[in-house]
Design a protein around this motif. Structure first.
Motif, PDB file in Angstrom:
ATOM      1  N   MET A   1      29.808   8.371  18.581  1.00 25.55           N
ATOM      2  CA  MET A   1      29.971   7.569  17.408  1.00 25.55           C
ATOM      3  C   MET A   1      30.985   8.191  16.449  1.00 25.55           C
ATOM      4  O   MET A   1      31.637   7.489  15.699  1.00 25.55           O
ATOM      5  N   ALA A   2      31.127   9.510  16.444  1.00 24.12           N
ATOM      6  CA  ALA A   2      32.030  10.181  15.520  1.00 24.12           C
ATOM      7  C   ALA A   2      33.469   9.695  15.660  1.00 24.12           C
ATOM      8  O   ALA A   2      34.219   9.703  14.682  1.00 24.12           O
ATOM      9  N   GLU A   3      33.862   9.262  16.850  1.00 25.54           N
ATOM     10  CA  GLU A   3      35.237   8.793  17.028  1.00 25.54           C
ATOM     11  C   GLU A   3      35.495   7.462  16.329  1.00 25.54           C
ATOM     12  O   GLU A   3      36.632   7.053  16.166  1.00 25.54           O
ATOM     13  N   HIS A   4      34.429   6.795  15.865  1.00 25.59           N
ATOM     14  CA  HIS A   4      34.564   5.502  15.201  1.00 25.59           C
ATOM     15  C   HIS A   4      34.395   5.591  13.683  1.00 25.59           C
ATOM     16  O   HIS A   4      34.511   4.588  12.994  1.00 25.59           O
ATOM     17  N   ILE A   5      34.119   6.767  13.181  1.00 31.38           N
ATOM     18  CA  ILE A   5      33.840   6.931  11.762  1.00 31.38           C
ATOM     19  C   ILE A   5      34.805   7.945  11.158  1.00 31.38           C
ATOM     20  O   ILE A   5      35.015   9.018  11.708  1.00 31.38           O
ATOM     21  N   GLU A   6      35.374   7.585  10.028  1.00 35.95           N
ATOM     22  CA  GLU A   6      36.180   8.536   9.266  1.00 35.95           C
ATOM     23  C   GLU A   6      35.339   8.984   8.076  1.00 35.95           C
ATOM     24  O   GLU A   6      34.916   8.168   7.266  1.00 35.95           O
ATOM     25  N   TYR A   7      35.082  10.273   8.005  1.00 31.72           N
ATOM     26  CA  TYR A   7      34.201  10.823   6.975  1.00 31.72           C
ATOM     27  C   TYR A   7      34.953  11.897   6.211  1.00 31.72           C
ATOM     28  O   TYR A   7      35.515  12.808   6.795  1.00 31.72           O
ATOM     29  N   THR A   8      34.964  11.774   4.894  1.00 37.02           N
ATOM     30  CA  THR A   8      35.614  12.767   4.041  1.00 37.02           C
ATOM     31  C   THR A   8      34.555  13.441   3.182  1.00 37.02           C
ATOM     32  O   THR A   8      33.782  12.770   2.503  1.00 37.02           O
ATOM     33  N   GLU A   9      34.524  14.738   3.211  1.00 32.46           N
ATOM     34  CA  GLU A   9      33.605  15.538   2.400  1.00 32.46           C
ATOM     35  C   GLU A   9      34.457  16.357   1.430  1.00 32.46           C
ATOM     36  O   GLU A   9      35.410  17.016   1.843  1.00 32.46           O
ATOM     37  N   VAL A  10      34.113  16.290   0.156  1.00 28.23           N
ATOM     38  CA  VAL A  10      34.835  17.061  -0.855  1.00 28.23           C
ATOM     39  C   VAL A  10      33.820  17.905  -1.608  1.00 28.23           C
ATOM     40  O   VAL A  10      33.159  17.420  -2.517  1.00 28.23           O
ATOM     41  N   PRO A  11      33.664  19.165  -1.230  1.00 27.42           N
ATOM     42  CA  PRO A  11      32.672  20.028  -1.869  1.00 27.42           C
ATOM     43  C   PRO A  11      33.149  20.519  -3.235  1.00 27.42           C
ATOM     44  O   PRO A  11      33.718  21.596  -3.373  1.00 27.42           O
ATOM     45  N   TYR A  12      32.937  19.698  -4.233  1.00 25.16           N
ATOM     46  CA  TYR A  12      33.347  20.046  -5.591  1.00 25.16           C
ATOM     47  C   TYR A  12      32.290  19.583  -6.594  1.00 25.16           C
ATOM     48  O   TYR A  12      31.904  20.323  -7.486  1.00 25.16           O
ATOM     49  N   GLY A  13      31.819  18.367  -6.427  1.00 24.11           N
ATOM     50  CA  GLY A  13      30.755  17.861  -7.291  1.00 24.11           C
ATOM     51  C   GLY A  13      31.183  17.675  -8.726  1.00 24.11           C
ATOM     52  O   GLY A  13      32.329  17.346  -9.014  1.00 24.11           O
ATOM     53  N   ASN A  14      30.263  17.938  -9.630  1.00 28.10           N
ATOM     54  CA  ASN A  14      30.488  17.745 -11.061  1.00 28.10           C
ATOM     55  C   ASN A  14      30.953  19.069 -11.679  1.00 28.10           C
ATOM     56  O   ASN A  14      30.315  19.614 -12.568  1.00 28.10           O
ATOM     57  N   ALA A  15      32.073  19.567 -11.169  1.00 29.15           N
ATOM     58  CA  ALA A  15      32.614  20.845 -11.634  1.00 29.15           C
ATOM     59  C   ALA A  15      33.828  20.592 -12.525  1.00 29.15           C
ATOM     60  O   ALA A  15      34.361  19.485 -12.578  1.00 29.15           O
ATOM     61  N   GLN A  16      34.262  21.636 -13.179  1.00 26.43           N
ATOM     62  CA  GLN A  16      35.453  21.585 -14.030  1.00 26.43           C
ATOM     63  C   GLN A  16      36.336  22.777 -13.699  1.00 26.43           C
ATOM     64  O   GLN A  16      35.844  23.884 -13.524  1.00 26.43           O
ATOM     65  N   GLY A  17      37.635  22.546 -13.613  1.00 27.92           N
ATOM     66  CA  GLY A  17      38.573  23.623 -13.351  1.00 27.92           C
ATOM     67  C   GLY A  17      39.145  23.540 -11.957  1.00 27.92           C
ATOM     68  O   GLY A  17      38.942  22.560 -11.241  1.00 27.92           O
ATOM     69  N   SER A  18      39.873  24.596 -11.575  1.00 23.12           N
ATOM     70  CA  SER A  18      40.453  24.641 -10.237  1.00 23.12           C
ATOM     71  C   SER A  18      40.680  26.096  -9.827  1.00 23.12           C
ATOM     72  O   SER A  18      40.584  26.999 -10.648  1.00 23.12           O
ATOM     73  N   GLY A  19      40.967  26.274  -8.548  1.00 22.14           N
ATOM     74  CA  GLY A  19      41.223  27.614  -8.018  1.00 22.14           C
ATOM     75  C   GLY A  19      40.038  28.534  -8.220  1.00 22.14           C
ATOM     76  O   GLY A  19      38.909  28.196  -7.903  1.00 22.14           O
ATOM     77  N   SER A  20      40.288  29.697  -8.779  1.00 25.74           N
ATOM     78  CA  SER A  20      39.203  30.656  -9.004  1.00 25.74           C
ATOM     79  C   SER A  20      38.574  30.483 -10.389  1.00 25.74           C
ATOM     80  O   SER A  20      37.679  31.238 -10.757  1.00 25.74           O
ATOM     81  N   ASN A  21      39.036  29.506 -11.148  1.00 25.32           N
ATOM     82  CA  ASN A  21      38.525  29.257 -12.497  1.00 25.32           C
ATOM     83  C   ASN A  21      37.757  27.942 -12.556  1.00 25.32           C
ATOM     84  O   ASN A  21      38.179  26.991 -13.218  1.00 25.32           O
ATOM     85  N   VAL A  22      36.638  27.894 -11.859  1.00 20.65           N
ATOM     86  CA  VAL A  22      35.829  26.682 -11.802  1.00 20.65           C
ATOM     87  C   VAL A  22      34.453  26.956 -12.403  1.00 20.65           C
ATOM     88  O   VAL A  22      33.864  28.006 -12.161  1.00 20.65           O
ATOM     89  N   GLN A  23      33.982  26.013 -13.162  1.00 25.21           N
ATOM     90  CA  GLN A  23      32.621  26.059 -13.706  1.00 25.21           C
ATOM     91  C   GLN A  23      31.846  24.934 -13.030  1.00 25.21           C
ATOM     92  O   GLN A  23      32.228  23.769 -13.145  1.00 25.21           O
ATOM     93  N   CYS A  24      30.774  25.267 -12.329  1.00 26.01           N
ATOM     94  CA  CYS A  24      29.978  24.265 -11.627  1.00 26.01           C
ATOM     95  C   CYS A  24      28.756  23.890 -12.450  1.00 26.01           C
ATOM     96  O   CYS A  24      28.212  24.705 -13.199  1.00 26.01           O
ATOM     97  N   GLN A  25      28.322  22.658 -12.270  1.00 25.29           N
ATOM     98  CA  GLN A  25      27.188  22.115 -13.005  1.00 25.29           C
ATOM     99  C   GLN A  25      25.947  22.985 -12.844  1.00 25.29           C
ATOM    100  O   GLN A  25      25.205  23.197 -13.793  1.00 25.29           O
ATOM    101  N   HIS A  26      25.724  23.496 -11.630  1.00 26.43           N
ATOM    102  CA  HIS A  26      24.507  24.258 -11.346  1.00 26.43           C
ATOM    103  C   HIS A  26      24.752  25.766 -11.287  1.00 26.43           C
ATOM    104  O   HIS A  26      23.917  26.500 -10.769  1.00 26.43           O
ATOM    105  N   GLY A  27      25.894  26.208 -11.780  1.00 28.99           N
ATOM    106  CA  GLY A  27      26.146  27.635 -11.884  1.00 28.99           C
ATOM    107  C   GLY A  27      27.060  28.212 -10.823  1.00 28.99           C
ATOM    108  O   GLY A  27      27.549  27.510  -9.938  1.00 28.99           O
ATOM    109  N   PRO A  28      27.286  29.520 -10.899  1.00 27.88           N
ATOM    110  CA  PRO A  28      28.245  30.205 -10.016  1.00 27.88           C
ATOM    111  C   PRO A  28      27.898  30.123  -8.528  1.00 27.88           C
ATOM    112  O   PRO A  28      28.801  30.059  -7.689  1.00 27.88           O
ATOM    113  N   ASP A  29      26.614  30.138  -8.175  1.00 26.54           N
ATOM    114  CA  ASP A  29      26.260  30.059  -6.751  1.00 26.54           C
ATOM    115  C   ASP A  29      26.664  28.721  -6.153  1.00 26.54           C
ATOM    116  O   ASP A  29      27.067  28.646  -4.987  1.00 26.54           O
ATOM    117  N   GLU A  30      26.567  27.645  -6.928  1.00 23.33           N
ATOM    118  CA  GLU A  30      27.023  26.344  -6.440  1.00 23.33           C
ATOM    119  C   GLU A  30      28.520  26.399  -6.155  1.00 23.33           C
ATOM    120  O   GLU A  30      28.981  25.893  -5.126  1.00 23.33           O
TER     121      GLU A  30
END
Length: 108
Positions: free
Chosen positions: A1-30
């Motif tokens: 079935m995977a050959e019929h589905i295009e799936y995009t995952e973007v692990p960022y969520g409700n964060a702010q910033g970019s690169g090494s300067n990101v603040q995540c909603q649930h803290g540094p471990d997130e």
């Protein structure tokens, strides 16, 4: 079935910033978990490769950072390659791209 589905995952969520300067909603471990997942996706662009890693990580919830190597092994991915991305400039680039992709959503 995977050959019929295009799936995009973007692990960022409700964060702010970019690169090494990101603040995540649930803290540094997130942010750390997002970065590992982002690096898995960047290192292994085929979703059939990276999805088992992310599934494993997310199943560990708040303790996912203690299981990164286990999840890489379970998903048959190279922990060393994921860690190299995580620890280097590729990880910053990955997070920056995830931030841009998330911030360009309408609505964000």
């Amino acid at each position: 079935m995977a050959e019929h589905i295009e799936y995009t995952e973007v692990p960022y969520g409700n964060a702010q910033g970019s690169g090494s300067n990101v603040q995540c909603q649930h803290g540094p471990d997130e942010c750390k978990g997002n970065r590992y997942e982002c690096c898995a996706i960047q290192t292994y662009p085929n979703s059939t490769q990276w999805y088992p890693f992310i599934y494993c990580m997310e199943n560990y919830g708040d303790s996912m950072l203690q299981h990164v190597q286990d999840c890489a092994t379970t998903a048959q991915l190279s922990y060393d390659k994921i860690e190299a991305c995580y620890s280097g400039p590729e990880g910053d680039k990955c997070v920056t791209n995830a931030a841009a992709a998330t911030n360009n959503l309408n609505p964000p």
